[in-house]
Design a protein around this motif. Structure first.
Motif, short mmCIF file in Angstrom:
data_model
loop_
_atom_site.label_atom_id
_atom_site.label_comp_id
_atom_site.label_asym_id
_atom_site.label_seq_id
_atom_site.Cartn_x
_atom_site.Cartn_y
_atom_site.Cartn_z
N GLU A 134 -0.78 76.70 -29.07
CA GLU A 134 0.06 76.42 -27.91
C GLU A 134 0.35 77.64 -27.03
OE1 GLU A 134 0.98 73.10 -27.22
OE2 GLU A 134 1.27 74.10 -25.29
N PRO A 135 0.76 78.76 -27.63
CA PRO A 135 1.07 79.91 -26.79
C PRO A 135 -0.10 80.32 -25.90
CG PRO A 135 1.84 80.27 -29.03
CD PRO A 135 1.03 79.01 -29.05
N SER A 136 -1.30 80.30 -26.50
CA SER A 136 -2.47 80.67 -25.71
C SER A 136 -2.72 79.64 -24.61
CB SER A 136 -3.72 80.74 -26.59
OG SER A 136 -3.43 81.49 -27.75
N LEU A 137 -2.58 78.37 -24.96
CA LEU A 137 -2.83 77.34 -23.95
C LEU A 137 -1.90 77.53 -22.75
CD1 LEU A 137 -3.44 74.13 -26.11
CD2 LEU A 137 -5.04 75.90 -25.36
N GLN A 138 -0.68 77.90 -23.05
CA GLN A 138 0.29 78.07 -21.97
C GLN A 138 -0.18 79.14 -20.98
OE1 GLN A 138 2.73 75.93 -21.52
NE2 GLN A 138 2.98 76.96 -19.53
N LEU A 139 -0.85 80.16 -21.50
CA LEU A 139 -1.36 81.21 -20.61
C LEU A 139 -2.37 80.63 -19.63
CD1 LEU A 139 -1.87 84.06 -23.24
CD2 LEU A 139 0.10 83.67 -21.75
N TYR A 140 -3.20 79.73 -20.12
CA TYR A 140 -4.15 79.09 -19.21
C TYR A 140 -3.42 78.28 -18.15
CZ TYR A 140 -8.31 80.18 -21.97
OH TYR A 140 -9.34 80.83 -22.60
N VAL A 141 -2.42 77.54 -18.58
CA VAL A 141 -1.66 76.74 -17.63
C VAL A 141 -1.09 77.64 -16.53
CG1 VAL A 141 0.40 75.31 -17.33
CG2 VAL A 141 -1.12 74.92 -19.29
N ASP A 142 -0.51 78.75 -16.94
CA ASP A 142 0.10 79.67 -15.97
C ASP A 142 -0.95 80.20 -14.99
OD1 ASP A 142 2.43 79.27 -17.36
OD2 ASP A 142 2.35 81.19 -18.44
N ARG A 143 -2.08 80.62 -15.56
CA ARG A 143 -3.11 81.20 -14.69
C ARG A 143 -3.65 80.15 -13.72
NH1 ARG A 143 -5.31 82.90 -11.46
NH2 ARG A 143 -6.86 84.55 -11.16
N LEU A 144 -3.79 78.91 -14.20
CA LEU A 144 -4.30 77.84 -13.33
C LEU A 144 -3.28 77.52 -12.24
CD1 LEU A 144 -6.09 75.58 -15.96
CD2 LEU A 144 -7.17 76.73 -13.99
N ARG A 145 -2.02 77.54 -12.57
CA ARG A 145 -0.98 77.30 -11.57
C ARG A 145 -1.04 78.37 -10.48
NH1 ARG A 145 2.96 74.70 -15.14
NH2 ARG A 145 2.28 72.52 -14.96
N GLU A 158 -2.03 65.79 -40.94
CA GLU A 158 -1.44 65.85 -39.61
C GLU A 158 -0.36 66.91 -39.48
OE1 GLU A 158 -0.69 62.15 -37.75
OE2 GLU A 158 0.40 63.04 -36.07
N GLU A 159 0.46 67.04 -40.53
CA GLU A 159 1.55 68.01 -40.44
C GLU A 159 1.00 69.42 -40.22
OE1 GLU A 159 3.52 70.06 -43.20
OE2 GLU A 159 4.68 70.57 -41.41
N VAL A 160 0.01 69.77 -41.02
CA VAL A 160 -0.62 71.08 -40.85
C VAL A 160 -1.27 71.17 -39.47
CG1 VAL A 160 -2.48 72.58 -41.64
CG2 VAL A 160 -1.00 71.46 -43.30
N GLY A 161 -1.91 70.10 -39.09
CA GLY A 161 -2.57 70.09 -37.78
C GLY A 161 -1.60 70.38 -36.66
N ARG A 162 -0.46 69.75 -36.70
CA ARG A 162 0.52 69.95 -35.62
C ARG A 162 1.08 71.36 -35.65
NH1 ARG A 162 0.85 65.81 -32.61
NH2 ARG A 162 0.49 63.71 -33.44
N ARG A 163 1.31 71.87 -36.86
CA ARG A 163 1.82 73.25 -36.92
C ARG A 163 0.77 74.24 -36.43
NH1 ARG A 163 4.41 74.59 -42.51
NH2 ARG A 163 4.72 76.54 -41.39
N PHE A 164 -0.46 74.01 -36.81
CA PHE A 164 -1.56 74.87 -36.35
C PHE A 164 -1.57 74.87 -34.82
CE2 PHE A 164 -6.05 75.58 -35.24
CZ PHE A 164 -6.33 76.71 -36.00
N MET A 165 -1.45 73.68 -34.28
CA MET A 165 -1.44 73.51 -32.83
C MET A 165 -0.26 74.23 -32.19
SD MET A 165 -2.31 72.21 -29.92
CE MET A 165 -1.51 71.74 -28.39
N THR A 166 0.94 73.88 -32.62
CA THR A 166 2.12 74.40 -31.91
C THR A 166 2.32 75.90 -32.16
OG1 THR A 166 3.52 73.76 -33.77
CG2 THR A 166 3.34 72.20 -31.96
N GLN A 167 2.04 76.35 -33.38
CA GLN A 167 2.35 77.73 -33.67
C GLN A 167 1.23 78.69 -33.31
OE1 GLN A 167 3.99 76.66 -37.90
NE2 GLN A 167 5.31 78.23 -37.04
N LEU A 168 0.00 78.21 -33.37
CA LEU A 168 -1.10 79.14 -33.12
C LEU A 168 -1.77 78.94 -31.76
CD1 LEU A 168 -2.63 79.38 -36.65
CD2 LEU A 168 -2.22 81.32 -35.15
#
Lengths: 206, 206, 206, 206
Positions: free
Chosen positions: B140-151, B128-138
């Motif tokens: 998350e930033p890309s996901l945020q771009l989708y959120v912005d574009r959808l907004r 899980e620890e690796v999983g969360r770091r993979f998620m947040t560090q790799l």
DNA sequence: CATTAAGCGAGACGGTACGTCCTGTCTTAAC
DNA sequence: GTTAAGACAGGACGTACCGTCTCGCTTAATG
């Protein structure tokens, strides 16, 4: 399906059923207790009260053992559960799929299933052969149920006819799978319900 | 955020940049060549011309090393690529997202990225620890771009206002991710285009 | 006596006396506490509050450090003890030698001396250079005292003139040394007294 | 005499004789070639073509391995040599002991024996357990021969009856041992002959 | 109804990698 | 320029498992 290796294939008729069961149990227990990476063949053999060679004779790898053990567990569970593994058809697609997804959420958080299925999923990500077997032997049958239900919905006019059910079902399954596999978000009934609402809105005819 | 362990914590200012680079390179090369499970700390050390202790001094595990190496690789790639890592806004949401997904398909099949990212994803499933770091560090930033574009699309009236962009984006990302991770189906431009069409149909106002 | 190596010889005048003392103390303490093999340069440095390089600058090996530390300890002991380190000459050779051997027995069983001297003796067995330095710097002066006393006894007619004192003294020293070094028998005043009686019987004129 | 340790104690009957021999040979060869301190368990295993665990399974330490290897070598040598390992009894004690000591000198300077026996002696100085085993298993049998021969000499009236043979034999053995172990002097036939002359002069009746 | 051949438990074997410890060298900052 | 500190490349430690092998034993099925 043993391909011709150098070894004379072992004689299946003489196989010890008791050993097989003990190995399945030990493998599942160990994965649950110490995790997949710290589950070893030696550990399984010791816990099952079995010689290492008995494992190597019948399985090719740790993943192999676990895959079969998990398949066996799933079959047992199906047998116990009876009807639960079909998608109901009440006529209301949304209600039916929400019900199934809620059951899936329950299963994904059942500690009995979580450890081994995570372990197998992980192994499958990195080892294509295991991944494909995981897919075809464990997931495929369930996916087919979605396809069937979606086809019925198309016939009932609740889903646009040009939609490919094989792709449509991913809108229900994949987001949940990803949240579970990659910790990309929390899993809840509310979440899966929302998923169904958003997706069906797009699949339904205007 | 260094938690107080038993060890005296090494002096970061004296760290050898040359060794770090060599370790990143060796780790990525080995994962690509022999796969994650057969990539060993000893192997990385030997290939990097580095003592094992230098690895253990700065990282806690093989997964740790690879995660940082991959992060570093991604940052390099971003720097080289410049604009490519934002979602364009041509005014047409479908076109924009299709473009980004096609780029994602390319990246998922780029051999330079495939081996290490599969390895990390797999490790993250089980750890899980690796999983969360993979998620947040790799991711998350890309996901945020989708959120912005959808907004932005919501402001432009192309997406219904009551839609949660954080969930909506999963309709684009998750099916692709699952096909890639679990071999549940082939990956192609055609597939991702279809995904976008199906999903946007549901997200758009009537 | 530093032979010309590749390195520029360090400047002895600037050497830190405080560090040297701390290193001696740490080395002797560690050998006494954990034994010679588990005494490490790093351990000595840490305990002495000294950088490793300070040890490597002034000594060539662990054995070197310990040899000097032990020499230093012996000199201190001599200074404290005053007259005790000469062989008395009461006119009665047997009495005189028995007295000295009893003192030697005491020293061999003094825990302060035992650990480091065993360590050095052992190292000397296997490492000729250390062995010779142990011999010349630590044992030789004492041996010379025996030679002197035996010569006096020869002049007094208590030992046959054709006897080589250098060999004769070994009848007193070597059996005791071997019992101590190799656990070939117990060590006691009674034993050393017997040794002297047996040996002198053969050395004295008829 | 197997003390109850935590481990389940390996099955001696299944032990590989071939591995044991290879380990003995490798250990003796390495000690002779690079010296005891630079002889490593890994080195022995590699040279013997054996897994490290096979060494750790049957022996507790490097010293243990070498001790057994050396014992084995000695037994082989005894078997080859036949009569050579008894003290002759020609009636003339001086002649007989001189002969044996000359043989001992030869053995101490035989390169085949020198390295391992020095190594073991050194280890025994610092490690009491090894020391005692070295003593009882390797030296004791030889010492007993001296005791027997001296008793015969006492019966023949060549040695005073009140002499303790166990102490008397040290006059022959210990000086030689110390010169060899501690480089306190050269070793030669002339020297051992002198030793015997000086000592017997004191042991014989007047 | 013994014989025989397989599977079985057990575990020794040759190996590989682990994570730790120490070596001896080198670099940095303080004095 | 020595010092305390400690990072570095290297290498051995002793442990844990790997996958193979060999040993007696049990257990069918066959001659």
């Amino acid at each position: 399906m043993v391909t011709q290796s150098g070894k004379p294939a072992p004689d299946t008729t003489r196989r010890s059923e008791r050993s097989r069961r003990a190995i399945y149990d030990a493998a599942l227990a160990l994965v649950a207790e110490v995790g997949y990476p710290r589950t070893t063949i030696e550990g399984i053999a010791a816990r099952a009260g079995v010689g290492k060679q008995t494992i190597y004779r019948w399985w090719g790898s740790k993943a192999d053992v676990l895959l079969e053990a998990f398949l066996d567990l799933s079959h047992q569970a199906s047998r116990e559960a009876g009807e639960d593994f079909v998608i109901p058809d009440t006529g209301d697609l949304a209600t039916d799929i929400k019900a199934v997804l809620r059951a899936t959420v329950d299963q994904l958080t059942d500690p009995r299933f979580e450890a081994p299925s995570r372990a197998l999923a992980a192994e499958g990500v990195v080892n294509e052969e295991v991944g494909r077997r995981f897919m075809t032997q464990l997931m495929e049958p369930s996916l087919q149920l979605y396809v069937d239900r979606l086809r019925a919905a198309q016939r009932a006019g609740q889903v646009r006819p040009e939609i490919d059910p094989r792709i449509a079902l991913e809108f229900f399954i994949s987001p949940l799978a990803q949240r579970w596999l990659q910790y990309t978000g929390p899993i809840s009934y509310e979440y899966t319900d929302t998923l169904v609402d958003y997706a069906l809105y797009g699949l339904a005819p205007r």
